[in-house]
Design an enzyme around this catalytic site. Structure first.
Site, mmCIF file in Angstrom:
data_model
loop_
_atom_site.group_PDB
_atom_site.id
_atom_site.type_symbol
_atom_site.label_atom_id
_atom_site.label_comp_id
_atom_site.label_asym_id
_atom_site.label_seq_id
_atom_site.Cartn_x
_atom_site.Cartn_y
_atom_site.Cartn_z
ATOM 1 N N CYS A 152 6.432 30.558 43.099
ATOM 2 C CA CYS A 152 7.160 30.992 42.052
ATOM 3 C C CYS A 152 7.253 32.503 41.996
ATOM 4 C CB CYS A 152 6.497 30.235 40.835
ATOM 5 S SG CYS A 152 5.027 31.036 40.370
ATOM 6 N N CYS A 197 1.311 22.619 41.459
ATOM 7 C CA CYS A 197 2.756 23.010 41.491
ATOM 8 C C CYS A 197 3.281 22.985 42.926
ATOM 9 C CB CYS A 197 2.883 24.270 40.776
ATOM 10 S SG CYS A 197 1.937 25.625 41.885
ATOM 11 N N CYS A 199 -0.695 31.313 38.252
ATOM 12 C CA CYS A 199 -0.396 31.834 39.749
ATOM 13 C C CYS A 199 -0.962 33.263 39.995
ATOM 14 C CB CYS A 199 1.200 32.405 39.190
ATOM 15 S SG CYS A 199 1.816 30.884 38.479
HETATM 16 FE FE1 FES Z 1 2.587 27.472 41.184
HETATM 17 FE FE2 FES Z 1 3.087 29.909 39.947
HETATM 18 S S1 FES Z 1 4.020 27.839 39.606
HETATM 19 S S2 FES Z 1 1.737 29.384 41.568
#
Ligand code: FES
Length: 130
Positions: free
Chosen positions: A60, A35, A104
């Site tokens: 996020c 991500c 996350c």
């Molecule tokens: Fe990358 Fe949450 S989507 S840490």
């Protein structure tokens, strides 16, 4: 049911310990390659206790909430306990995260461990014997 718990939303909207510790005893930075989110933790350690902790998270909402909760869970705790903090404990303290957001909370666990490793690298005599 709401996707995110009230605690997640609270820590996302009002993260508790955002910032930098200039003279930190340990600093750890980790990222999630998929991500692209990045988390950085700063620890101040006195007498083997985490006396202060701050974080910067470029990521996020779940990552921000996880960082905030993780810092609350280790602040004032012995280093040995901070080292044991798991992403599951962080997620539980947030009253849960959706399955696809559990990674996350892993960032928070890894960032704290990385900062503690940095502390031990600078203070090898403090590292517990195996
Ligand atoms: Fe990358 Fe949450 S989507 S840490």
């Amino acid at each position: 049911m709401a996707l995110y718990s009230e605690k997640v939303m609270d820590h996302f909207r009002n993260p508790r310990t955002v910032g930098v510790i200039e003279d930190a005893d340990g600093v750890g930075e980790v990222g999630n390659a998929r991500c692209g989110d990045i988390m950085k933790m700063y620890l101040k350690i006195d007498d083997d206790v985490v006396s202060d902790v701050k974080f910067e998270t470029f990521g996020c909402g779940s990552a921000i909430a996880s960082s905030s909760m993780a810092t609350e869970l280790i602040k004032g705790r012995p280093v040995s306990e901070a080292m044991q903090l798991t992403n599951k404990a962080v997620a539980e303290a947030l009253d849960g995260l959706p399955d696809y957001k559990m990674h996350c909370s892993v960032l928070a666990e890894e960032a704290i461990r990385s900062a503690l490793e940095d502390y031990y690298a600078k203070n090898p005599e403090k590292r517990p014997k195996e």
